[in-house]
Every structure is written in C-alpha cells, then in structure tokens.
Design an enzyme around this catalytic site. Structure first.
Site, short mmCIF file in Angstrom:
data_model
loop_
_atom_site.label_atom_id
_atom_site.label_comp_id
_atom_site.label_asym_id
_atom_site.label_seq_id
_atom_site.Cartn_x
_atom_site.Cartn_y
_atom_site.Cartn_z
N GLU A 35 64.40 22.40 -44.81
CA GLU A 35 64.48 21.56 -43.56
C GLU A 35 65.67 22.27 -42.93
OE1 GLU A 35 65.56 17.34 -44.28
OE2 GLU A 35 65.67 17.16 -41.99
N ARG B 110 65.56 21.95 -60.73
CA ARG B 110 66.64 22.11 -59.59
C ARG B 110 67.53 22.86 -60.35
NH1 ARG B 110 67.10 19.17 -55.07
NH2 ARG B 110 69.08 19.83 -54.59
N LYS C 285 73.11 20.27 -49.06
CA LYS C 285 73.41 20.70 -47.80
C LYS C 285 74.48 19.65 -47.13
CE LYS C 285 69.11 21.69 -46.72
NZ LYS C 285 67.86 21.99 -46.19
P1 ATP Z 1 69.70 19.56 -49.96
O1 ATP Z 1 69.80 18.52 -50.79
O2 ATP Z 1 70.79 20.73 -50.19
O3 ATP Z 1 69.38 19.44 -48.71
P2 ATP Z 1 66.84 19.87 -50.12
O4 ATP Z 1 66.09 20.06 -51.33
O5 ATP Z 1 66.81 18.47 -49.35
O6 ATP Z 1 68.27 20.34 -50.55
P3 ATP Z 1 65.20 21.51 -48.42
O7 ATP Z 1 65.85 22.39 -47.17
O8 ATP Z 1 64.24 20.49 -48.25
O9 ATP Z 1 66.67 21.11 -49.10
O10 ATP Z 1 64.70 22.58 -49.57
C1 ATP Z 1 63.83 23.58 -49.24
C2 ATP Z 1 63.50 24.07 -50.60
O11 ATP Z 1 64.40 24.23 -51.53
C3 ATP Z 1 62.61 22.85 -51.50
O12 ATP Z 1 61.44 23.32 -51.96
C4 ATP Z 1 63.58 22.39 -52.61
O13 ATP Z 1 62.80 21.98 -53.41
C5 ATP Z 1 64.47 23.65 -52.97
N1 ATP Z 1 65.46 23.51 -53.57
C6 ATP Z 1 66.52 22.78 -52.83
N2 ATP Z 1 67.47 22.72 -53.80
C7 ATP Z 1 67.33 23.48 -54.79
C8 ATP Z 1 67.95 23.74 -55.92
N3 ATP Z 1 69.28 23.21 -56.38
N4 ATP Z 1 67.48 24.26 -56.89
C9 ATP Z 1 66.06 24.84 -56.79
N5 ATP Z 1 65.61 24.75 -55.53
C10 ATP Z 1 66.15 23.82 -54.67
MG MG Z 2 65.01 18.03 -48.14
#
Ligand code: ATP
Ligand code: MG
Length: 556
Positions: free
Chosen positions: A43, A269, A279
């Site tokens: 995102e 994760r 983020k």
């Molecule tokens: P954040 O909470 O930092 O915003 P998010 O999962 O909402 O993280 P996205 O932009 O939706 O952020 O993530 C893109 C991809 O990265 C998704 O497929 C998510 O599962 C993966 N991802 C995000 N954080 C991690 C992590 N700590 N370890 C492994 N994969 C991750």
């Molecule tokens: Mg997300």
C-alpha cells in the site's frame, strides 16, 4: 481447475526449499497451475521496511526459481493515506534490492471491474446494503464464543440492494451511512466470514482516480479480485491473513469469473529485535522529527539501510538465511549485521582512519622527510592490490591504541613499550608530553630504521601492531557512529533513544579526501563505513558507520 496437460517449457517442480515451494510443487504436479505468478502488493502509504524486503525477496525469488513472473502492485484502495512520493520510493527500493517486476499495476485500475463483481454478487443474492452503524454492526457481529445476529437489512430484495448500491456510488449518502456486505454466515466460527463489509463510502479524493469514486472496496474483497485479474497463481501474504483465506476463496468462488483462481499461502512476518516494522509507527518517527527523514541511516527502511551502507546482496542473503516459516519469531538484528559484514569483507578496500587522535612525534626521524608505505587494500583478497600511505616524523594514532598506564594484556603503545606501526617500523614510546590541563599533547617516540617493512632483522618480536595517519597529509573527516534508534523502556516498550547518533571528527589517510557519496570502506580495525549520500560534499566528508567489525553473534 484446468485439466489441460501442461505444455512444454512450463514451470516444473524444483527441489522445495520451504513449505511454500512444497505447495507450489504439489499444485504444479497436479496440474492445478502451469506457471508461478506472484505479486508484491504494497500500500503506497509509507516507505518499505526490512519486513517488506523479506516479502519482496520471497515473492520475486519464488517466481524466478520457477521461471515465473512477479508483479509490483500498488494496493491503493484507501484514498487519503496514499501518496505518489511513496510510489516513487517503493519503485526505487524494489529495483535497488535487485528485482524487476513483470508488470506494474494499480488496484485502483480495477475499480470498475470490482464494482461489476459487487453488482454480480448482489444479483446472486450474495451481498446486501446494510444501514447499521459501525457500532451496531460490532454488536451484531457476536464474539468468538457466541454467534452473530443477522442485520435487519440482510434480507433486502435484490432490486432494492442494486438501487441502494448504485446510489451509494452516485454519492447520495454520507460516509458511514451505508455499507455493502457479503452475505456469508453470521454464525460462522470464523469472524471474518460473518458478513464482512466489502464496500464502504468515503468522499475522499483518490491519488489515481480523483473524485470518480466515493465508494471503495475493502481488502478482503479487493485483494482476491486484484490477484485473479492479474493471473496471479500464488498469492503470498503474512500470517495474519490466514483467517481471511476462507473469505478470499469465497469471493473468488462466488464471483466465479475465473477458471483457475489464485491460491493464498501465508508465511510468518519478520520481526527484528529493537526494530519497528510498521509503516504507521515509522511515519510517526519521521513526522515527529525524531529522525532525519525516512532514509535516516538508523531507520529499518530500505531507504535507511541503503543510506546506512547495507548492500542489497546482504539483505537478500539475510532473507534467505532466516528462511520462511509458519510461526512468528523474533530475529536478532545482529543476524542482519552479520550478513552485511559477511558481504562487505571481500568487497571493500580498507583505509587508515584514527578516532580520538593522539599525536606521535618520532624524535629520531629526519624533519621534513616523508616516505610511502605499501599496505594491502583488503587482507582477504590479495587481488585487490596495494596502495601507499605516507609516513613521517609526526603521526596520529587512534586514542584506543595508547594507554599511559596499561591494563593487563594491553599490547599496544604505552610508555616504554615497542610496537609495530603497520607496514612501517617498530616504534618505542619514551615520553608523554602533557598540556596544562593534564591532557596528552603528544607522545615522544623513537623508531628503529632497521625494522622497515615492519620486521626486525634481529628477530625481535613485538606483540602489538597499530595503524597510523601521517599528520601533515591527514584529512579531517566527520564520522557518525550509530547505536540502536529504539531501545526498551522499563515496560519493555520500544522508545526512541535521542542519543543514538554519535558524531566525531577523525583523521584519515589522504585518499579519503576524494571519497564520493555512497563509497564504502573498511576503516582499518574499526568497522565498515560509507560516505553519506546526503551530507558528503567536495569539502566535507561525512561517513556513516555501516557496521562494526566484530560481533558477539554466532551463526547457528
Ligand atoms: P505496515 O503495517 O508496515 O503498513 P503492511 O503489511 O500493512 O505493513 P503493506 O504495504 O500492505 O504493508 O505490505 C505489502 C506486503 O508486505 C504484504 O504482502 C505484507 O504481508 C508484506 N509485509 C509487510 N510487513 C511485513 C513483515 N514484517 N514481514 C514480512 N512481510 C511483510
Ligand atoms: Mg497493509
């Protein structure tokens, strides 16, 4: 499910390195899919961090291993929080990590198709417009131990639902006034199946579609459709989506447009000690001015790690080393540092730099004379050759290489002791000259001209070897050493440490005066450093410590 036999050149099972590849192999062998198509779906609401790096490596490397493809897809279904600054940063980061996407896609490009899918569900009697408030909906949802209650609006007619949904789209209602829900099962033990909301009203301007839409699809509805439209076969996501897999499959099945819908597979994760991987929380550090932007060298963002001097090879290796698992665990940050050190040790040249310098005057060395001393560029890699560093009557040594009153087992310089100045001569310290305030002004030493090259013809041994910088040619540089940005407070919460940048000046051999932003070196006996890309100028060289030389961390 396709029953066609697989054609030549299509993906074949490979030796599985993890459970995901085992699933893939099964599906390929059973003819469920004939290619491996993945996607990385960020995102665009912040910069990518080390957790995303793990997902990126997994998504792209899995596809590569099977000769398949991976898309970069912006999951931009939340207007308001998303920004093109983030889009540019994400692209730079993915490329820097060494990956190339097959296609760059936007979830928002599919809004028309998603709307049609929702209409289709309504027509099948599988979705309805609900007027319950968010509060009421929560009440009706039930709990883990009690089934939910059906909304009084659940049995609206198809025509009424079609009319209301169209009017939602046309902007007749305010935010939150109505939602579209999937009609699944209010008694399901899986809370995500209790008629999840699939469209909400939001009168916000979207960075891509502007004001065209005032209704936006929710993740559970949008994501499977995005995957299916792109022909993704394996949709890899983190473990918190495991309980959403039934709704992912439900949407694809009920919409029913795709012959061979994608399969969601979840993995753990990545969480690291002393590190935030969210983020939202990282954005707060930026917005509160605690760090010098998203690319602050202490940040666990890809941009921060790049500026810090980590290499993409080291990050990829780290992601491979930690492996893919089905259960969450905390990885020691030192393991990432180990990979960085491991990658740099055979790549970068070393340089002589002294911190907290102490001046050495060689009383029996001719005034005005300098000579050039050959030193190897990288101890591990002879092919990286040699360079010359100047040596003369006045030198600087590192503050750590002298003790006026030596502790036990201290083999470096102290009054009366003889040590090797690396590649040059043996020197003996004869006298410590002090300033009025008692601090050290200089050390008066003598050298043995017979020990040129660093060995004594009479077989005399010295226990310590130290490095030096010749005083008249020394370049003053700024050095920034870092400690953890986040430390645990008394409640075990991670909080920023305002004192995590330690800036000093150091003296360096002359060649560092030409260092270009982004160039990496080993500061001999100190650590790995990079010329900071933001602050290094023609006149001032600013170096970030990438990682120290030693660690207590042991590879398992
Ligand atoms: P954040 O909470 O930092 O915003 P998010 O999962 O909402 O993280 P996205 O932009 O939706 O952020 O993530 C893109 C991809 O990265 C998704 O497929 C998510 O599962 C993966 N991802 C995000 N954080 C991690 C992590 N700590 N370890 C492994 N994969 C991750
Ligand atoms: Mg997300």
């Amino acid at each position: 499910m396709s029953t066609e036999p697989r054609k030549n050149g299509e993906a074949a099972p490979v030796e599985a390195a993890n459970f995901i590849e085992e699933f893939i192999n099964e599906d390929l062998a059973n003819g469920v899919y004939d290619e491996v198509y993945t996607r990385f779906p960020p995102e665009p609401n912040g910069y990518l961090h080390i957790g995303h790096a793990k997902a990126i490596c997994l998504d792209f490397e899995t596809a590569m291993k099977y000769g398949g493809k991976c898309n970069l897809r912006y999951d931009d279904t939340n207007p308001g929080k998303e920004d093109t600054e983030y889009v540019d940063a994400i692209e730079e980061d993915v490329k820097w990590l060494g990956f190339q996407w097959a296609k760059r896609c936007w979830a928002s490009d599919y809004f028309d198709e998603m709307y049609d899918c929702a209409v289709m569900l309504i027509k099948k009697g599988k979705a309805y417009v609900d007027d319950l408030t968010a509060e009421e909906m929560k009440e009706y949802r039930g709990t883990l131990t009690e089934p939910g209650k059906e909304s009084p609006y659940r049995n609206r007619t198809v025509d009424e639902n079609l009319d209301l949904f169209r009017r939602m789209k046309d902007g007749e209602f305010a935010d939150g006034e109505k939602v579209l829900r999937a009609k699944v099962d209010m008694a399901s033990p899986n809370m995500n199946m209790r008629d999840p909301v699939i469209y909400r009203i939001s009168h916000a301007t979207h960075h891509n579609t502007g004001d065209k839409w005032c209704i936006y699809p929710m993740y559970d509805f949008a994501h499977p459709i995005e995957d299916a439209i792109e022909g993704v076969t394996f949709s890899l996501c983190t473990l918190e989506f495991e309980a959403h897999r039934p709704i992912y499959d439900w949407v694809l099945r009920e919409v029913g447009k795709w012959e061979n819908p994608p399969r969601q597979i979840e993995f753990a994760r990545l969480e690291l000690t002393n590190t935030i991987t969210s983020k939202r929380k990282l954005k707060a550090l930026v917005d509160d001015g605690i760090v010098d932007g998203w690319d602050d060298p202490r940040m666990p963002t890809v941009a921060g790690m790049r500026r810090r001097g980590y290499t993409p090879e080291a990050i990829r290796q780290f992601c491979r080393d930690i492996g893919i698992s089905k259960s969450n665990s905390l990885v020691d940050f030192a393991e990432l540092e180990h990979c960085v050190r491991d990658d740099l040790q055979n790549k970068v040249e070393s340089r002589h730099v002294v911190e907290n310098p102490i001046k050495v005057v060689i009383t029996n060395y001719p005034e005005g004379k300098t000579e050039m001393i050959p030193v190897e560029n990288n101890r591990n890699v002879p092919e990286m050759g040699e360079r010359e560093v100047p040596f003369g009557r006045e030198l600087y040594i590192d503050g750590e290489d002298f003790m006026e009153v030596p502790v036990k087992k201290y083999f470096r310089l102290y009054p009366g002791n003889e040590v090797r100045f690396k590649g040059a001569y043996f020197l003996t310290c004869n006298e410590v000259v002090k300033n009025e305030d008692g601090s050290i002004k200089e050390l008066l030493c003598t050298y043995d001209p017979e020990t040129k090259g660093g060995d004594s013809p009479d077989g005399r041994k010295v226990k310590g070897t130290i490095h030096f910088v010749e005083a008249s040619t020394a370049v003053k540089i700024k050095v920034r050493n870092y400690t953890n940005l986040l430390v645990e407070d008394e409640n075990g919460e991670l909080v920023p440490d305002e004192d995590s940048v330690h800036e000093t000046y150091a003296y360096a051999e002359p060649s560092l005066g030409d260092a270009k932003p982004g160039e990496r070196f080993q500061f001999f006996r100190h650590g790995y450093y990079i010329a900071d890309s933001k602050y290094t100028t023609e006149d001032e060289k600013v170096f970030n410590r990438i990682v120290s030389l030693k660690t207590s961390w042991k590879k398992k």
